[in-house]
Design an enzyme around this catalytic site. Structure first.
Site, PDB file in Angstrom:
ATOM      1  N   TYR A 105       0.810  -1.219   0.000  1.00  0.00           N
ATOM      2  CA  TYR A 105       0.000   0.000   0.000  1.00  0.00           C
ATOM      3  C   TYR A 105       0.844   1.270   0.000  1.00  0.00           C
ATOM      4  O   TYR A 105       0.531   2.232  -0.691  1.00  0.00           O
ATOM      5  CB  TYR A 105      -0.941   0.038   1.211  1.00  0.00           C
ATOM      6  CG  TYR A 105      -1.828  -1.168   1.398  1.00  0.00           C
ATOM      7  CD1 TYR A 105      -2.450  -1.407   2.625  1.00  0.00           C
ATOM      8  CD2 TYR A 105      -2.060  -2.081   0.377  1.00  0.00           C
ATOM      9  CE1 TYR A 105      -3.268  -2.512   2.816  1.00  0.00           C
ATOM     10  CE2 TYR A 105      -2.877  -3.189   0.561  1.00  0.00           C
ATOM     11  CZ  TYR A 105      -3.467  -3.395   1.785  1.00  0.00           C
ATOM     12  OH  TYR A 105      -4.284  -4.482   1.989  1.00  0.00           O
ATOM     13  N   THR A 139     -13.260  -4.137   2.805  1.00  0.00           N
ATOM     14  CA  THR A 139     -12.353  -4.524   3.894  1.00  0.00           C
ATOM     15  C   THR A 139     -12.745  -3.819   5.182  1.00  0.00           C
ATOM     16  O   THR A 139     -13.317  -2.748   5.159  1.00  0.00           O
ATOM     17  CB  THR A 139     -10.902  -4.119   3.562  1.00  0.00           C
ATOM     18  OG1 THR A 139     -10.080  -4.306   4.722  1.00  0.00           O
ATOM     19  CG2 THR A 139     -10.798  -2.662   3.127  1.00  0.00           C
ATOM     20  N   TYR A 185      -5.060   2.041   0.052  1.00  0.00           N
ATOM     21  CA  TYR A 185      -5.929   0.866  -0.137  1.00  0.00           C
ATOM     22  C   TYR A 185      -7.309   1.104   0.474  1.00  0.00           C
ATOM     23  O   TYR A 185      -8.341   0.977  -0.196  1.00  0.00           O
ATOM     24  CB  TYR A 185      -5.242  -0.334   0.508  1.00  0.00           C
ATOM     25  CG  TYR A 185      -6.066  -1.561   0.770  1.00  0.00           C
ATOM     26  CD1 TYR A 185      -6.502  -1.857   2.056  1.00  0.00           C
ATOM     27  CD2 TYR A 185      -6.365  -2.465  -0.246  1.00  0.00           C
ATOM     28  CE1 TYR A 185      -7.230  -3.012   2.324  1.00  0.00           C
ATOM     29  CE2 TYR A 185      -7.092  -3.621   0.014  1.00  0.00           C
ATOM     30  CZ  TYR A 185      -7.516  -3.887   1.302  1.00  0.00           C
ATOM     31  OH  TYR A 185      -8.234  -5.036   1.558  1.00  0.00           O
ATOM     32  N   ARG A 260      -6.072  -6.970  16.652  1.00  0.00           N
ATOM     33  CA  ARG A 260      -6.848  -7.493  15.546  1.00  0.00           C
ATOM     34  C   ARG A 260      -7.816  -8.547  16.064  1.00  0.00           C
ATOM     35  O   ARG A 260      -7.565  -9.171  17.106  1.00  0.00           O
ATOM     36  CB  ARG A 260      -5.938  -8.181  14.505  1.00  0.00           C
ATOM     37  CG  ARG A 260      -5.004  -7.235  13.752  1.00  0.00           C
ATOM     38  CD  ARG A 260      -5.757  -6.336  12.821  1.00  0.00           C
ATOM     39  NE  ARG A 260      -4.890  -5.571  11.941  1.00  0.00           N
ATOM     40  CZ  ARG A 260      -4.352  -4.388  12.239  1.00  0.00           C
ATOM     41  NH1 ARG A 260      -4.576  -3.861  13.448  1.00  0.00           N
ATOM     42  NH2 ARG A 260      -3.600  -3.757  11.365  1.00  0.00           N
TER      43      ARG A 260
HETATM   44  N1  LIG Z   1      -8.325 -12.208   3.637  1.00  0.00           N
HETATM   45  C1  LIG Z   1      -8.748 -11.227   4.399  1.00  0.00           C
HETATM   46  O1  LIG Z   1      -8.690 -11.289   5.631  1.00  0.00           O
HETATM   47  C2  LIG Z   1      -9.328  -9.977   3.803  1.00  0.00           C
HETATM   48  C3  LIG Z   1      -9.596  -8.936   4.675  1.00  0.00           C
HETATM   49  C4  LIG Z   1     -10.181  -7.775   4.160  1.00  0.00           C
HETATM   50  C5  LIG Z   1     -10.489  -7.682   2.815  1.00  0.00           C
HETATM   51  N2  LIG Z   1     -10.220  -8.716   2.003  1.00  0.00           N
HETATM   52  C6  LIG Z   1     -10.600  -8.560   0.586  1.00  0.00           C
HETATM   53  O2  LIG Z   1     -11.108  -9.802   0.076  1.00  0.00           O
HETATM   54  C7  LIG Z   1     -10.717  -9.964  -1.298  1.00  0.00           C
HETATM   55  C8  LIG Z   1      -9.983 -11.302  -1.477  1.00  0.00           C
HETATM   56  O3  LIG Z   1      -8.915 -11.296  -0.582  1.00  0.00           O
HETATM   57  P1  LIG Z   1      -7.922 -12.561  -0.468  1.00  0.00           P
HETATM   58  O4  LIG Z   1      -7.458 -12.595   0.940  1.00  0.00           O
HETATM   59  O5  LIG Z   1      -8.531 -13.763  -1.094  1.00  0.00           O
HETATM   60  O6  LIG Z   1      -6.694 -12.047  -1.367  1.00  0.00           O
HETATM   61  P2  LIG Z   1      -5.836 -12.796  -2.485  1.00  0.00           P
HETATM   62  O7  LIG Z   1      -4.751 -11.863  -2.854  1.00  0.00           O
HETATM   63  O8  LIG Z   1      -5.502 -14.163  -2.024  1.00  0.00           O
HETATM   64  O9  LIG Z   1      -6.888 -12.935  -3.704  1.00  0.00           O
HETATM   65  C9  LIG Z   1      -7.088 -11.907  -4.640  1.00  0.00           C
HETATM   66  C10 LIG Z   1      -7.119 -12.556  -6.024  1.00  0.00           C
HETATM   67  O10 LIG Z   1      -7.485 -11.568  -6.980  1.00  0.00           O
HETATM   68  C11 LIG Z   1      -6.708 -11.791  -8.139  1.00  0.00           C
HETATM   69  N3  LIG Z   1      -6.579 -10.534  -8.890  1.00  0.00           N
HETATM   70  C12 LIG Z   1      -6.054  -9.368  -8.448  1.00  0.00           C
HETATM   71  N4  LIG Z   1      -6.084  -8.450  -9.433  1.00  0.00           N
HETATM   72  C13 LIG Z   1      -6.651  -9.058 -10.505  1.00  0.00           C
HETATM   73  C14 LIG Z   1      -6.961  -8.629 -11.821  1.00  0.00           C
HETATM   74  N5  LIG Z   1      -6.676  -7.392 -12.246  1.00  0.00           N
HETATM   75  N6  LIG Z   1      -7.552  -9.502 -12.674  1.00  0.00           N
HETATM   76  C15 LIG Z   1      -7.831 -10.766 -12.265  1.00  0.00           C
HETATM   77  N7  LIG Z   1      -7.552 -11.243 -11.024  1.00  0.00           N
HETATM   78  C16 LIG Z   1      -6.974 -10.386 -10.164  1.00  0.00           C
HETATM   79  C17 LIG Z   1      -5.349 -12.255  -7.614  1.00  0.00           C
HETATM   80  O11 LIG Z   1      -4.643 -12.977  -8.617  1.00  0.00           O
HETATM   81  C18 LIG Z   1      -5.751 -13.122  -6.422  1.00  0.00           C
HETATM   82  O12 LIG Z   1      -5.882 -14.487  -6.810  1.00  0.00           O
HETATM   83  C19 LIG Z   1      -9.875  -8.728  -1.648  1.00  0.00           C
HETATM   84  O13 LIG Z   1     -10.722  -7.785  -2.298  1.00  0.00           O
HETATM   85  C20 LIG Z   1      -9.445  -8.184  -0.292  1.00  0.00           C
HETATM   86  O14 LIG Z   1      -9.282  -6.756  -0.322  1.00  0.00           O
HETATM   87  C21 LIG Z   1      -9.631  -9.870   2.437  1.00  0.00           C
HETATM   88  O1  LIG Z   2       5.751  -9.858  10.264  1.00  0.00           O
HETATM   89  C1  LIG Z   2       4.817  -9.094  10.611  1.00  0.00           C
HETATM   90  C2  LIG Z   2       3.676  -8.835   9.769  1.00  0.00           C
HETATM   91  C3  LIG Z   2       2.666  -7.984  10.233  1.00  0.00           C
HETATM   92  N1  LIG Z   2       2.771  -7.418  11.482  1.00  0.00           N
HETATM   93  C4  LIG Z   2       1.674  -6.578  11.997  1.00  0.00           C
HETATM   94  O2  LIG Z   2       0.520  -7.414  12.058  1.00  0.00           O
HETATM   95  C5  LIG Z   2      -0.660  -6.624  11.867  1.00  0.00           C
HETATM   96  C6  LIG Z   2      -1.503  -7.278  10.785  1.00  0.00           C
HETATM   97  O3  LIG Z   2      -0.836  -7.112   9.574  1.00  0.00           O
HETATM   98  P1  LIG Z   2      -1.412  -7.794   8.205  1.00  0.00           P
HETATM   99  O4  LIG Z   2      -0.333  -7.717   7.190  1.00  0.00           O
HETATM  100  O5  LIG Z   2      -2.000  -9.112   8.493  1.00  0.00           O
HETATM  101  O6  LIG Z   2      -2.576  -6.855   7.665  1.00  0.00           O
HETATM  102  P2  LIG Z   2      -3.627  -5.871   8.364  1.00  0.00           P
HETATM  103  O7  LIG Z   2      -4.448  -6.626   9.340  1.00  0.00           O
HETATM  104  O8  LIG Z   2      -2.917  -4.648   8.849  1.00  0.00           O
HETATM  105  O9  LIG Z   2      -4.509  -5.457   7.074  1.00  0.00           O
HETATM  106  C7  LIG Z   2      -5.081  -6.513   6.346  1.00  0.00           C
HETATM  107  O10 LIG Z   2      -6.333  -6.708   6.872  1.00  0.00           O
HETATM  108  C8  LIG Z   2      -7.459  -6.704   6.124  1.00  0.00           C
HETATM  109  C9  LIG Z   2      -7.390  -6.681   4.614  1.00  0.00           C
HETATM  110  O11 LIG Z   2      -7.899  -5.487   4.141  1.00  0.00           O
HETATM  111  C10 LIG Z   2      -6.071  -6.856   4.046  1.00  0.00           C
HETATM  112  O12 LIG Z   2      -5.884  -8.159   3.763  1.00  0.00           O
HETATM  113  C11 LIG Z   2      -5.020  -6.182   4.865  1.00  0.00           C
HETATM  114  O13 LIG Z   2      -5.184  -4.792   4.649  1.00  0.00           O
HETATM  115  C12 LIG Z   2      -0.185  -5.205  11.544  1.00  0.00           C
HETATM  116  O14 LIG Z   2      -0.227  -4.440  12.736  1.00  0.00           O
HETATM  117  C13 LIG Z   2       1.263  -5.406  11.106  1.00  0.00           C
HETATM  118  O15 LIG Z   2       2.063  -4.267  11.367  1.00  0.00           O
HETATM  119  C14 LIG Z   2       3.874  -7.672  12.306  1.00  0.00           C
HETATM  120  O16 LIG Z   2       3.968  -7.148  13.428  1.00  0.00           O
HETATM  121  N2  LIG Z   2       4.866  -8.498  11.842  1.00  0.00           N
END
Ligand SMILES: NC(=O)c1ccc[n+]([C@@H]2O[C@H](COP(=O)([O-])OP(=O)(O)OC[C@H]3O[C@@H](n4cnc5c(N)ncnc54)[C@H](O)[C@@H]3O)[C@@H](O)[C@H]2O)c1
Ligand SMILES: O=c1ccn([C@@H]2O[C@H](COP(=O)(O)OP(=O)(O)O[C@H]3OC[C@@H](O)[C@H](O)[C@H]3O)[C@@H](O)[C@H]2O)c(=O)[nH]1
Length: 390
Positions: A105, A139, A185, A260
């Site tokens: 980001y 998110t 983001y 978190r």
């Molecule tokens: N995992 C979480 O805890 C979490 C938390 C908050 C929000 N989200 C949101 O949920 C969604 C999915 O997250 P995730 O954890 O599965 O992430 P991820 O990165 O595993 O999955 C995202 C997928 O989108 C695909 N992608 C990205 N840009 C693309 C493009 N231009 N065309 C086609 N495919 C594309 C990537 O290849 C990837 O497979 C995201 O929008 C993310 O912001 C996830």
């Molecule tokens: O090695 C590490 C990695 C991360 N962290 C901390 O762990 C916390 C969580 O970090 P993450 O990378 O999992 O991501 P965050 O929870 O901050 O945001 C995520 O949460 C929701 C979704 O929108 C995204 O997938 C992402 O933005 C942050 O405070 C980060 O600073 C560490 O202290 N050590």
């Protein structure tokens, strides 16, 4: 055995639908495809640039009972003329596509903004113009920081839920200043939410917005140097798993004081299934999907993951299991953080009757078992090769 007719929350039979799932090859998408294929009659058009995490559903050809219900289309939604046609073929579009790892980001803000706002525009447009339902993944980060984080450190009001519980239809979005590019983001996600909401208000788009609160589980991100770039920085579960696998201290950014709430991916997928199969209850709503009972500081998460990993791997913990690092050192200039993320559960309880079930310890036990089984050998090999060449 004849399959029992599946009914929705109001007792109506559920009709099989076709789902255009954009980003289906990712962490959440792969679990959602698994669920849809193994437990429902629905069809999935799986769109993504990668399919490694769903290959087990696609191969070997015709070997699965669902082979005729899932199609993979390798495409980048940034520029692909097939996108509108695929949305028109489906009853529902689910958009998961995003750059969503915080390390990007503040280091790739333009890519982050384009990915989370600009690239989502045609998806919303095609859904609205063709009267197709949209479930869009936003998110919990759109809430940014809590109101309480601006109170004096010793203010008793910080303990008042009014100052930290995050409510979909009431809480403000509070981000840091523009030079804190971490918020590129969350701000892009906020604006696409507002555009979707406006398409609903002005043009009748049927939409549901999902705000995930740190969903974690198997297949999240990658292990640097094994199934992702060595210099890559994934989200915290994969970072800490990588440190544990390599027997390195876990790095606590700014002392790991941020808090978190973590929810098990399998619990969260149940919530998404309810949204898919109960459109009348889900349309026009924004839903927090998280587990308020699983709150820890990042430091506590690291300590718990270390304990679980000892149990799962049989390896003793390090003398120095964690070290503190500055955010500038770990993420670079422009990083900032959410202090606390507690989801209010009123709306999702009322509309869909969903509650998470899995404790943090249990979800970490199943996830670290997966990580150890999947990566331990490859990591050992990588380490021995590195020492042989050094
Ligand atoms: N995992 C979480 O805890 C979490 C938390 C908050 C929000 N989200 C949101 O949920 C969604 C999915 O997250 P995730 O954890 O599965 O992430 P991820 O990165 O595993 O999955 C995202 C997928 O989108 C695909 N992608 C990205 N840009 C693309 C493009 N231009 N065309 C086609 N495919 C594309 C990537 O290849 C990837 O497979 C995201 O929008 C993310 O912001 C996830
Ligand atoms: O090695 C590490 C990695 C991360 N962290 C901390 O762990 C916390 C969580 O970090 P993450 O990378 O999992 O991501 P965050 O929870 O901050 O945001 C995520 O949460 C929701 C979704 O929108 C995204 O997938 C992402 O933005 C942050 O405070 C980060 O600073 C560490 O202290 N050590």
């Amino acid at each position: 055995m004849a399959s029992v007719a599946r009914v929705d929350l109001d007792g109506n039979p559920i009709k099989p639908i076709t789902i255009c799932m954009i980003g289906a090859g990712g962490f959440i998408g792969s679990h959602l495809c698994e669920k849809l294929m193994s437990e429902t009659p629905h069809k999935v058009l799986a769109l993504d640039v990668y399919n490694d995490k769903i290959k087990h559903l696609l191969e070997p050809e015709n070997a699965h009972p669902w082979s005729d219900r899932i199609q993979f289309h390798r495409l980048n939604i940034k520029q692909d003329s097939r996108l509108e046609g695929l949305i028109k073929m489906a009853d529902l579009t689910i958009n998961l596509a995003a750059i969503c790892t915080p390390a990007d980001y503040n280091t790739r803000p333009l890519d982050t903004i384009y990915s989370n706002f600009i690239d989502a525009l045609p998806v919303v447009k095609y859904c609205s113009e063709n009267n197709k339902r949209l479930i869009h993944f936003s998110t919990c980060e759109v809430y940014g920081k809590t109101i309480g984080s601006y109170l004096p450190k010793d203010s008793p009001l910080r303990q008042d839920p009014a100052y930290y519980v995050l409510k979909e239809d009431e809480s403000p979005c509070i981000f840091g200043s523009i030079e804190k590019q971490r918020w590129s983001y969350a701000c892009a996600k906020q604006l696409i939410e507002r555009l979707i909401y406006a398409e609903g208000a002005e043009n009748g788009l049927e939409f549901t917005i999902v705000r995930p609160f740190n969903w974690i589980g198997p297949r999240m991100d990658f292990i640097p140097g094994i199934d992702g770039p060595s210099e890559g920085v994934p989200r915290v579960l994969a970072c800490f798993s990588n440190n544990l696998l390599r027997r390195e201290p876990l790095k606590l950014v700014d002392g790991g004081q941020s808090q978190r709430t973590f929810v098990y991916i399998k619990d969260a997928i149940e919530a998404v299934m309810l949204m898919i199969e109960n459109p009348a209850r889900a349309n026009s709503h924004i839903f927090n999907v998280g587990n308020p009972n699983n709150e820890v500081t990042v430091r506590q998460l690291g300590e718990m993951m270390t304990e679980v990993y000892v149990k799962v791997s049989g390896e003793p913990k390090l003398e120095t299991p964690t070290i503190d690092v500055s955010s500038q050192e770990f993420y670079g200039v422009g990083y900032d953080d959410s202090d606390k993320r507690i989801p209010d559960m009123t709306i999702i309880n009322k509309q869909l009757g969903w509650n998470p079930k899995t404790s943090l310890w249990d979800l970490l036990e199943s996830t670290l078992t997966y990580q150890h089984r999947t990566y331990a050998e490859a990591v050992k090999k990588a380490i021995s090769q590195a020492s042989a060449t050094s």
